[in-house]
Design an enzyme around this catalytic site. Sequence first.
Site, PDB file in Angstrom:
ATOM      1  CD  GLU A   1       6.988  -0.087   8.564  1.00  0.00           C
ATOM      2  OE1 GLU A   1       7.279   1.003   8.031  1.00  0.00           O
ATOM      3  OE2 GLU A   1       6.024  -0.781   8.206  1.00  0.00           O
TER       4      GLU A   1
ATOM      5  CE  LYS B   1       2.673  -5.653   4.123  1.00  0.00           C
ATOM      6  NZ  LYS B   1       2.023  -4.654   5.033  1.00  0.00           N
TER       7      LYS B   1
ATOM      8  CD  GLU C   1      -0.507  -1.424   8.120  1.00  0.00           C
ATOM      9  OE1 GLU C   1       0.216  -0.971   7.218  1.00  0.00           O
ATOM     10  OE2 GLU C   1      -1.120  -0.686   8.937  1.00  0.00           O
TER      11      GLU C   1
ATOM     12  CG  ASP D   1      -0.325  -0.074   2.527  1.00  0.00           C
ATOM     13  OD1 ASP D   1       0.919  -0.145   2.602  1.00  0.00           O
ATOM     14  OD2 ASP D   1      -1.063  -0.063   3.538  1.00  0.00           O
ATOM     15  CB  SER D   2       4.566   1.696   0.187  1.00  0.00           C
ATOM     16  OG  SER D   2       4.859   0.495  -0.509  1.00  0.00           O
TER      17      SER D   2
ATOM     18  CG  ASP E   1       0.326  -4.037   1.997  1.00  0.00           C
ATOM     19  OD1 ASP E   1       0.153  -4.825   2.953  1.00  0.00           O
ATOM     20  OD2 ASP E   1       1.221  -3.180   1.979  1.00  0.00           O
TER      21      ASP E   1
END
Length: 303
Positions: free
Chosen positions: A221, A153, A155, A84-85, A123
């Site tokens: 992270e 992935k 979070e 998502d970066s 993501d």
Amino acid sequence: MDSSGTVRNQTSDDHSRPADAAGTAATLYGAPAETRSPRRSRFTVRDVAAAKSRGERWSMLTAYDFTTATVFDEAEIPVLLVGDSAANVVYGYDTTVPVTVDELIPLVRAVVRGAPHAMVVADLPFGSYQAGPEQALATATRFLKEGGAQAVKLEGGARVAPAVAALVGAGIPVIGHLGLTPQSIHALGGYRVQGRDEAGEVLLADALAIEAAGAFAVVLEVVPADLAARVTKELHIATVGIGAGADCDAQVLVWQDMAGLSGGHVPRFVKRYADLRTVLGDAVRTYRDEVRGGQYPTVEHSY
């Protein structure tokens, strides 16, 4: 791992690819290191588990388009993350929060087409799984069916464990993400180290919850190196560090940061392996000047 840094699989008895007929050990992709074949097989969750059991480290990079994906795949980067970066480096948003599923799926498709050997991980963006397991499953299914991703992935710790379990139960491999979770940047109060002091125990508990839910790896992270080392030792699944010290099972970086293409502030944990921003800028300016001066195109570049 051999002297050249190539990660090698286990024997066929322990769920890996065998050595070749001459007894040459196989690389991560199954081809002998000395005579790599273009017909490598795709990296899988079994390879991640095998690397963990043997103490072999591996690398992950972000990727967002076909061309760079081909470069990374040819360089034998085993896992590519369509992060998502992309919100920052592709779409120009200030944070990762605004990017949507519909914006990411085309990027996943492109990376999958460019990387036939790497595991491609997608993501799940903010707002696409927080409502619960049903929403998470619907989103992840789109990334696999429409994007062609092999894993996803997401979070969060114990609070997203039910979603992780639902995805794994549906046959979707999952990577967790703990520590500095950019989608929660407003709640965290900024980009700062996570897991200091008693917060470290919470992070460890979250990691164990993600493992118990069935994830095959977890990103750590911007957490203290000693905490990351402890989590890595406690877990049976792989840890992927980004600003988490040298003891994680793998490392991940945003490729534009790693290659020196990003502008502005660069996090402390980033090592720049090239200066592509300068190289590209010089090339573009030279092209501009040669067009202005009539030096390009020449006869050599004409039909």
